[in-house]
Design an enzyme around this catalytic site. Structure first.
Site, PDB file in Angstrom:
ATOM      1  N   TYR A  92      27.493  28.729 -21.526  1.00  0.00           N
ATOM      2  CA  TYR A  92      27.267  27.316 -21.812  1.00  0.00           C
ATOM      3  C   TYR A  92      27.297  26.465 -20.537  1.00  0.00           C
ATOM      4  CZ  TYR A  92      27.790  28.290 -26.817  1.00  0.00           C
ATOM      5  OH  TYR A  92      27.625  28.773 -28.099  1.00  0.00           O
ATOM      6  N   ASP A  99      30.074  42.222 -31.741  1.00  0.00           N
ATOM      7  CA  ASP A  99      29.131  42.454 -32.854  1.00  0.00           C
ATOM      8  C   ASP A  99      29.825  43.135 -34.031  1.00  0.00           C
ATOM      9  OD1 ASP A  99      29.375  44.723 -31.264  1.00  0.00           O
ATOM     10  OD2 ASP A  99      27.244  45.232 -31.264  1.00  0.00           O
ATOM     11  N   ASP A 127      32.211  30.488 -30.300  1.00  0.00           N
ATOM     12  CA  ASP A 127      31.446  29.482 -31.041  1.00  0.00           C
ATOM     13  C   ASP A 127      30.850  30.119 -32.300  1.00  0.00           C
ATOM     14  OD1 ASP A 127      30.043  27.252 -31.778  1.00  0.00           O
ATOM     15  OD2 ASP A 127      28.647  27.260 -30.099  1.00  0.00           O
TER      16      ASP A 127
END
Ligand SMILES: NC(=O)C1=CN([C@@H]2O[C@H](COP(=O)(O)OP(=O)(O)OC[C@H]3O[C@@H](n4cnc5c(N)ncnc54)[C@H](O)[C@@H]3O)[C@@H](O)[C@H]2O)C=CC1
Ligand SMILES: CC(C)CC(=O)C(=O)O
Ligand SMILES: [Mg+2]
Length: 388
Positions: free
Chosen positions: A147, A227, A252
């Site tokens: 980010y 994952d 997030d």
């Protein structure tokens, strides 16, 4: 219920932001009024703009003046930023929030996932026997990673470097360790990464283990790939009860998955902190201490600005109100009042099962509006504070 904390207070910068942000922030601040009145605590409140509202007025998603004010405040209370009308060409509304997080160095974003009320278990899309008892907190690194990498954006090419350095990893690992140690026995911690494919997650994993090995040897630390965690949180969510420390992007995404687990994003609060918060009755925070004796923090729901329901009085105020409770606890050491707010929300959500009226917003299958839900919470907060 224990008595209220000694009268305190401090300086809050309030940035309601866009769409449902102002709607739910307005309601949350009514709870702060009630707490001020009942405890004698005084909160100086300054309102300003961030996100699309700031773009419209100043042509920037956050001004330098607001960034300075955020540094001078003991806490920032944030709504949400963004909406389709502003698009994503830079600076977009969301960039204002990213800049405040970076300026305040609120690197540890705590995103708890549990049920505000037992009655809501049956609202979850997950079977009750699987979801009952879920209680984990994601500690999302909040000031680094993809980010914040130096972006390249061209017509046919885009690049977001995903970088982490030792100090960034160490400090968030220390917050996870300190929070784990606030429980007896210490909470287990999962370090979540993609060390099987990416370089910075391999560094993340190695340094996180170093920190825990040296500084928190009593804490059980385990690795989990991001994952497979996304899958396991659905099939075996309670297996991750405790703390999940992870990078900005994974944190997030996984925290929105928490909204799926609990049945609505409208329930989930967050606290972005500049250091480890003190336990109730514990020592003051070492890193990121504010002038109110707590930790510098920015408090906002996990959800965004929900443009699909804004302006209709439909938004669930619970996530914003629970963010207020986190602010009272971490930035102002008002643990008792934070607990009152949390209990009041549980009471309202459970009211039907307790023989009362059902007060729930549409995301929870009810017909109440934002204000109605908020008024029910206010009533319970008043009642609990009065009961002492
Ligand atoms: N911290 C922030 O300011 C954040 C801002 N955003 C921005 O918000 C905008 C909308 O993003 P979305 O992807 O739609 O995510 P969103 O979180 O705003 O909404 C996702 C879904 O959840 C529902 N929802 C969210 N909060 C709710 C509440 N309090 N009560 C009832 N329902 C609620 C919405 O109606 C929508 O159906 C975008 O511009 C995005 O960038 C997104 C996430 C965080
Ligand atoms: C800057 C925000 C829009 C990113 C986000 O989705 C979040 O922090 O939850
Ligand atoms: Mg998000």
């Amino acid at each position: 219920m224990a008595t209220t904390s000694p009268a305190k207070g401090g300086k809050i910068l309030i940035l309601p932001g866009d769409h449902i942000g102002p709607e739910v922030v307005t309601e949350a601040l009514k709870i702060l009024d009630i707490i001020e009145e009942a405890t004698g605590a005084k909160f100086e409140r300054d309102f300003d703009l961030c996100g699309g509202a700031s773009l419209d007025k100043h042509k920037d998603s956050v001004t330098e003046a607001v960034l300075k004010k955020s540094e001078e405040a003991d806490a920032v209370f944030f709504g949400s930023a963004g909406g389709p009308e502003w698009g994503h060409s830079q600076p977009n509304p969301e960039s204002g929030l990213l800049r405040i997080r970076k300026r305040l160095q609120v690197f540890a974003n705590l995103r708890p996932c549990n049920f505000a009320s037992k009655a809501l278990i049956h609202r979850s899309p997950i079977k009750p026997e699987i979801i009952t008892g879920v209680d984990f907190t994601i500690i999302r690194e909040n000031c680094g990673g993809a980010y914040y990498g130096e972006k390249t954006e061209e017509k046919d090419y885009g690049c977001d470097p995903w970088e982490y350095s030792r100090p960034e990893i160490e400090r968030v690992a220390r917050v996870a360790g300190a929070l784990a140690m606030q429980r007896d026995p210490p909470l287990p911690v999962w370090s979540v990464d993609k060390a099987n494919v990416l370089a910075s997650p391999r560094v993340w994993r190695r340094i996180t283990h170093e920190v825990f090995g040296k500084e928190f040897p009593e804490v059980e630390i385990r690795d989990q790939l991001a994952d497979s965690l996304a899958m396991l949180l659905i099939t075996k969510p309670t297996a991750f009860n405790g703390l999940i420390v992870t990078d900005n992007t994974f944190g997030d995404i996984l925290s929105d998955e928490s909204g799926g687990l609990t049945g609505s994003l409208g329930l989930l609060p967050s606290a972005s902190l500049a250091g480890a918060p003190a336990a109730e009755g514990g020592d003051s925070p070492v890193l990121g201490r504010n002038n109110a004796g707590g930790v510098v923090g920015l408090y906002e729901p996990v959800h965004g600005s929900a443009p699909d329901i804004s302006g209709k009085g439909l938004a669930n105020p619970v996530a914003q109100v629970l963010s207020l409770a986190m602010m009272l606890r971490y930035s102002f050491n008002m643990h008792r009042e934070a607990e009152v707010v949390e209990r009041a929300i549980a009471k309202v959500l459970d009211s039907k099962d307790d023989g009362g009226l059902e007060v729930r917003t549409g995301d929870l299958g009810g017909t109440a509006g934002t204000r109605e839900m908020s008024e029910a919470i206010q009533g319970e907060v008043r009642r609990l504070l009065k009961a002492g």
